[in-house]
Design a protein around this motif. Structure first.
Motif, short mmCIF file in Angstrom:
data_model
loop_
_atom_site.label_atom_id
_atom_site.label_comp_id
_atom_site.label_asym_id
_atom_site.label_seq_id
_atom_site.Cartn_x
_atom_site.Cartn_y
_atom_site.Cartn_z
N ARG A 85 -4.24 7.43 9.73
CA ARG A 85 -5.48 7.65 8.99
C ARG A 85 -5.28 8.64 8.15
O ARG A 85 -5.97 8.62 7.02
N GLY A 86 -4.44 9.86 8.12
CA GLY A 86 -4.28 10.75 7.13
C GLY A 86 -3.73 10.10 5.99
O GLY A 86 -3.85 10.40 5.00
N ARG A 87 -2.63 9.11 6.32
CA ARG A 87 -2.13 8.60 5.12
C ARG A 87 -3.20 7.40 4.53
O ARG A 87 -2.31 6.72 3.48
N GLY A 88 -4.14 7.19 5.20
CA GLY A 88 -4.99 6.18 4.50
C GLY A 88 -4.55 4.49 4.81
O GLY A 88 -5.23 3.61 4.47
N GLU A 89 -3.86 4.33 6.03
CA GLU A 89 -3.55 3.16 6.45
C GLU A 89 -4.35 2.41 7.21
O GLU A 89 -4.09 1.26 7.55
N HIS A 90 -5.45 3.23 7.56
CA HIS A 90 -6.68 2.47 8.38
C HIS A 90 -7.55 1.65 7.39
O HIS A 90 -8.36 0.94 7.77
N VAL A 91 -7.51 1.70 6.04
CA VAL A 91 -8.26 1.10 4.98
C VAL A 91 -7.35 0.22 4.26
O VAL A 91 -6.37 0.46 3.93
N TYR A 92 -8.10 -0.85 4.11
CA TYR A 92 -7.10 -2.22 3.31
C TYR A 92 -8.39 -2.50 2.36
O TYR A 92 -9.52 -2.99 2.64
N ARG A 93 -7.87 -2.87 1.03
CA ARG A 93 -8.82 -3.33 0.07
C ARG A 93 -7.81 -4.39 -0.67
O ARG A 93 -6.64 -4.23 -1.17
N ILE A 100 -3.06 -6.48 -7.49
CA ILE A 100 -2.41 -7.90 -7.63
C ILE A 100 -3.93 -8.82 -7.39
O ILE A 100 -4.33 -8.76 -6.57
N PRO A 101 -4.56 -8.99 -8.54
CA PRO A 101 -5.67 -9.92 -8.54
C PRO A 101 -5.64 -11.23 -7.87
O PRO A 101 -4.83 -11.89 -7.75
N GLY A 102 -6.76 -11.23 -7.09
CA GLY A 102 -6.81 -12.49 -6.30
C GLY A 102 -5.89 -12.66 -5.02
O GLY A 102 -5.97 -13.71 -4.35
N ILE A 103 -5.40 -11.78 -4.82
CA ILE A 103 -4.56 -11.64 -3.56
C ILE A 103 -5.21 -11.00 -2.50
O ILE A 103 -5.77 -9.69 -2.34
N ALA A 104 -5.10 -11.71 -1.28
CA ALA A 104 -5.96 -11.25 -0.06
C ALA A 104 -5.02 -11.44 1.18
O ALA A 104 -5.47 -12.15 1.99
N LYS A 105 -3.95 -10.67 1.25
CA LYS A 105 -2.89 -10.76 2.14
C LYS A 105 -3.47 -10.55 3.43
O LYS A 105 -4.21 -9.63 3.70
N LEU A 106 -2.83 -11.06 4.70
CA LEU A 106 -3.36 -10.72 5.95
C LEU A 106 -2.88 -9.15 6.07
O LEU A 106 -1.46 -8.77 5.72
N PRO A 107 -3.60 -8.19 6.67
CA PRO A 107 -3.12 -6.95 6.66
C PRO A 107 -2.36 -6.60 7.84
O PRO A 107 -2.04 -7.53 8.81
N GLY A 108 -1.58 -5.48 8.01
CA GLY A 108 -1.01 -4.91 9.08
C GLY A 108 0.29 -5.93 9.14
O GLY A 108 1.22 -6.09 8.47
N LEU A 109 0.35 -6.01 10.54
CA LEU A 109 1.81 -6.53 11.26
C LEU A 109 2.18 -8.11 10.74
O LEU A 109 3.20 -8.55 10.69
N LEU A 110 1.03 -8.51 10.17
CA LEU A 110 0.93 -9.85 9.51
C LEU A 110 1.22 -10.00 7.96
O LEU A 110 1.30 -11.10 7.59
N VAL A 315 -11.06 -9.33 2.54
CA VAL A 315 -10.94 -8.65 1.06
C VAL A 315 -11.02 -6.94 1.54
O VAL A 315 -10.45 -6.14 0.60
N ALA A 316 -11.45 -6.75 2.57
CA ALA A 316 -11.70 -5.25 2.99
C ALA A 316 -11.72 -5.14 4.30
O ALA A 316 -12.25 -6.05 5.20
N HIS A 317 -11.15 -4.14 5.05
CA HIS A 317 -11.13 -3.88 6.43
C HIS A 317 -11.06 -2.44 6.69
O HIS A 317 -10.49 -1.55 5.85
N VAL A 318 -11.59 -1.86 7.77
CA VAL A 318 -11.53 -0.52 8.31
C VAL A 318 -11.05 -0.61 9.57
O VAL A 318 -11.65 -1.16 10.45
N ASN A 319 -10.08 0.01 9.98
CA ASN A 319 -9.84 -0.01 11.49
C ASN A 319 -10.26 1.29 12.04
O ASN A 319 -9.38 2.54 11.78
N ARG A 320 -11.03 1.19 12.98
CA ARG A 320 -11.84 2.43 13.46
C ARG A 320 -10.86 2.76 15.00
O ARG A 320 -10.12 1.60 15.33
N TRP A 321 -11.27 3.68 15.52
CA TRP A 321 -10.46 3.95 16.86
C TRP A 321 -10.89 3.07 18.12
O TRP A 321 -10.00 2.64 18.67
N ASP A 322 -12.27 2.55 17.83
CA ASP A 322 -12.74 1.52 18.91
C ASP A 322 -13.35 0.21 18.54
O ASP A 322 -13.79 -0.25 19.19
#
Length: 490
Positions: A85-93, A100-110, A315-322
């Motif tokens: 979270r300190g590195r901002g890795e819990h947020v994806y845009r 890279i316009p038009g790209i919405a790749k799968l986040p994280g391990l995928l 397009v956007a995600h936020v990984n919260r603790w729970d």
């Protein structure tokens, strides 16, 4: 007719002193020796006290467990989440206005996964997902589950037995990492029925017949929830040298095995068809973006003209603790903490799997991780020796539980010697709803369903995004991506 019961599962655990694991026992013994040697060399009570304090700080979190995890596991999970979270890795845009316009790749391990399509020797086209991080290849199959209505108990028992044989067969070569069975409950749009009816009805059919078919397609009865079942098989890279690095060669090897897999599933009462690339695209797109479900089902095969594997992610995600927020929706994933106690019937998960109007978007993934035949032999022998050792060192109620474990591991040895497979298994439960949905009420419903199924579950704290992706059944096997050493686990 006698109803069959299933059980005798045991969680592997090395036996040590006073009910501890072998690793914790050896660490404790080493710390005692270190304290004694330190005092003998220095003759200083302060040094001995300092050594005892340091040893207690290291040893205590390894002994105290909560929710099946040691204190070290809990501390490390929390620390890793805070650092991410300190590195901002819990947020994806992603999307039109990103780097890279038009790209919405799968986040994280995928993020480094790839989707391609090939054909079996029998002419069936199938999608193959390659997760390059772990070098795993996955094929997803749609399953038409027959249900148990008007089916004799003997036939149901035969299906369960055949599915067990299917899992045992997958473990023999050591090439299968996991088999994931997914039962997905989604909102019913009836677009698929309408499209199928339109395809079936001939223009020259009688007017009455056409009217009946249109009514059947537009029928809005029931709870408005559709059940989708699928089975995904994840393979390690097959072969050696160049073959292991060639995706086309891997597809050829998997395609040759696929016909046998379909035959085994059919014998288990699960007629299956491999998903093609456009179906996998629609599946992933509609799970990350709930608003896209109707558009995806309306597009059908034409989805490939507007979507690719690099655009089906959120397009956007936020990984919260729970919990996990993705494209206007919120998801919570639970994992199995403990298997049902005692013996159960084949209907044990019925309450958990049944569609409910108050939990319209629910996904239950059962993850089977088969051991190879060589691993199974050594593991069942090791488990039996550990169980016997634990029985000899424990007393009272713990001794009674140890006797049961000895009986279970002994039975596993006998069954494995007769040709049965050895499989680890777990369950992931994901519930998704809109941001304004009543998730506290849904959480209570899920816990009630899990309790009715005799499952002990807990939230995937700190890894909700990974749990969501793993429950999709598209090749992400979480234990293969573990970031915490087994040395500090329970």
């Amino acid at each position: 007719m006698t109803t069959r019961m299933y059980g005798r599962w045991e969680r592997p655990r090395s036996a040590g002193f006073f009910g501890l694991t072998w690793g914790a026992s050896m660490l404790g013994l080493g710390l005692i020796i270190a304290v004694m040697l330190g005092f003998m060399v220095t003759r200083s009570p302060l040094v001995a006290l300092g050594t005892i304090t340091i040893g207690a700080a290291v040893f205590t979190p390894l002994v105290i467990t909560r929710g099946g995890r040691t204190g070290w596991e809990l501390l490390l999970v929390r620390a890793q989440f805070v650092m991410a979270r300190g590195r901002g890795e819990h947020v994806y845009r992603a999307g039109r206005f990103m780097t890279i316009p038009g790209i919405a790749k799968l986040p994280g391990l995928l993020a480094d996964s790839r989707l391609s399509e090939y054909e079996t020797p029998g002419g069936k086209r199938f999608a193959m997902i390659h997760v390059r991080r772990s070098d795993h290849y996955t094929v997803v199959m749609r399953v038409i589950s027959r249900g148990k209505e008007l089916v004799d108990q003997s036939r149901i028992d035969a299906w369960v037995e055949a599915y067990g044989h299917f899992l045992a067969t997958q473990s023999r070569g050591g090439e299968v990492v996991a088999v994931v069975s997914v039962l997905d409950n989604v909102l019913e749009t009836r677009l698929k029925q309408t499209r199928e009816v339109t395809r079936l009805v001939r223009p020259d059919a009688p007017a009455y017949a056409r009217a009946v078919m249109r009514e059947a397609a537009a029928d809005t009865g029931g709870v408005g929830v559709r059940i989708e079942a699928r089975v995904a098989i994840t393979y390690r890279a097959i072969g050696r040298g160049r073959i292991r690095r060639d995706e086309a060669e891997q597809a050829r090897e998997i395609g040759q095995r696929l016909q046998g897999v379909l035959s085994q599933l059919a014998r288990a009462g699960l007629p299956a068809t491999p998903l093609q690339a456009w179906e996998v695209l629609g599946l992933v797109r509609s799970r990350y973006d709930l608003a896209a479900q109707r558009d995806v089902e309306a597009a059908g095969l034409d989805i490939t003209s507007t979507q690719s594997w690099d655009s089906v992610g959120p397009v956007a995600h936020v990984n919260r603790w729970d919990h996990y927020i993705h494209d206007g929706a919120r998801s919570i994933t639970w994992e199995m903490d403990a298997a049902p106690r005692g013996a159960v019937m084949e209907t044990v998960l019925e309450e958990l799997l049944r569609p409910r109007p108050d939990v319209p978007r629910k996904r239950v993934a059962v993850v089977y991780r088969p051991h190879s035949a060589a691993e199974a032999t050594s593991l069942v022998d090791s488990d039996f020796r550990d169980a016997v050792a634990a029985e000899q060192t424990e007393r009272g109620i713990a001794s009674a539980a140890a006797k049961i474990r000895v009986a279970n591991t002994g039975a596993s040895r006998e069954e494995q010697a007769r040709g049965a497979g050895l499989t680890r298994f777990g369950v992931l439960i994901t519930v998704t709803d809109l941001l304004e949905g009543d998730l506290p009420g849904i959480e209570a419903s899920v816990k009630a369903m899990a309790a009715a199924s005799r499952l002990s579950v807990r939230r995937c704290y700190g890894s909700q995004d990974a749990g969501f992706a793993a429950s999709l059944g598209i090749g992400l096997i979480l234990p293969e991506h573990a970031s915490i050493s087994k040395r500090v686990s329970a």
